[in-house]
Design an enzyme around this catalytic site. Structure first.
Site, PDB file in Angstrom:
ATOM      1  N   HIS A  78       0.888  -1.162   0.000  1.00  0.00           N
ATOM      2  CA  HIS A  78       0.000   0.000   0.000  1.00  0.00           C
ATOM      3  C   HIS A  78       0.924   1.210   0.000  1.00  0.00           C
ATOM      4  O   HIS A  78       1.909   1.237   0.739  1.00  0.00           O
ATOM      5  CB  HIS A  78      -0.883   0.026   1.252  1.00  0.00           C
ATOM      6  CG  HIS A  78      -1.545   1.357   1.474  1.00  0.00           C
ATOM      7  ND1 HIS A  78      -2.631   1.771   0.746  1.00  0.00           N
ATOM      8  CD2 HIS A  78      -1.243   2.380   2.315  1.00  0.00           C
ATOM      9  CE1 HIS A  78      -2.988   2.988   1.143  1.00  0.00           C
ATOM     10  NE2 HIS A  78      -2.155   3.382   2.093  1.00  0.00           N
ATOM     11  N   CYS A 115      -4.352   2.097  -4.675  1.00  0.00           N
ATOM     12  CA  CYS A 115      -3.532   3.119  -4.012  1.00  0.00           C
ATOM     13  C   CYS A 115      -2.221   3.351  -4.756  1.00  0.00           C
ATOM     14  O   CYS A 115      -1.737   4.486  -4.830  1.00  0.00           O
ATOM     15  CB  CYS A 115      -3.251   2.716  -2.563  1.00  0.00           C
ATOM     16  SG  CYS A 115      -2.420   1.123  -2.401  1.00  0.00           S
TER      17      CYS A 115
END
Length: 164
Positions: free
Chosen positions: A38, A108
């Protein structure tokens, strides 16, 4: 004449598997993965990221993921906080609305990569952006895809939208 200010741009990289990918990936996928990544962009003292709720922000390291596993310095930008906020809000109303989130193709890392290029002309590390295709290139990744496609990452933070 206005003075031009330079602002540092960093990408925060988190392993949302907390080390499990490194331990289990070879047995499950037949290839070694160092993490399930992420990412977020940190600029103007704020961390910005994209998830299933759209674009969010928090203080650097302030998500439920805690401190990042690594921080990559992307250089600096002359984009002011006002211009950047306009840009991010526009992205949040179009390309990066929560309903457009897809774990493999629009996540993301896609957001961080696009924002990094807007700010600095540089991409985030390729080991992050190449991860989905690595997973999907395996039989197990293909088998899991229908389940994983329905998942979204929501690490917290405040949603970014126009203040009326």
């Amino acid at each position: 004449m206005d003075q031009i200010h330079s602002h540092p741009v960093k990408v925060y990289i988190y392993d949302i598997s907390k080390g499990m990918a490194r331990q289990l990936s070879y047995a499950m996928l037949g290839k070694q993965l160092d993490g399930i990544w992420h990412t977020a962009i940190v600029i103007h003292g704020t961390e910005y990221f994209f998830g299933g709720q759209g674009i969010s922000s928090c203080s650097p390291g302030g998500t439920i993921l805690g401190e990042p596993d690594s921080i990559v310095d992307l250089g600096s930008t002359e984009v002011s906080s006002e211009i950047f906020l306009e840009y991010v809000v526009a992205l949040g109303e179009s390309t990066y609305r929560g309903d457009k989130y897809n774990l493999f193709e629009h996540n993301c890392n896609t957001f961080s990569n696009e924002v990094a290029q807007f700010l600095t002309g540089k991409k985030i590390p390729s080991y992050v952006t190449d991860l989905p295709s690595e997973v999907l290139s395996t039989p197990f990744g293909q088998a899991l895809r229908p389940i994983l496609d329905s998942m979204a990452v929501n690490p917290g933070g405040s949603s970014i939208n126009r203040q009326q």
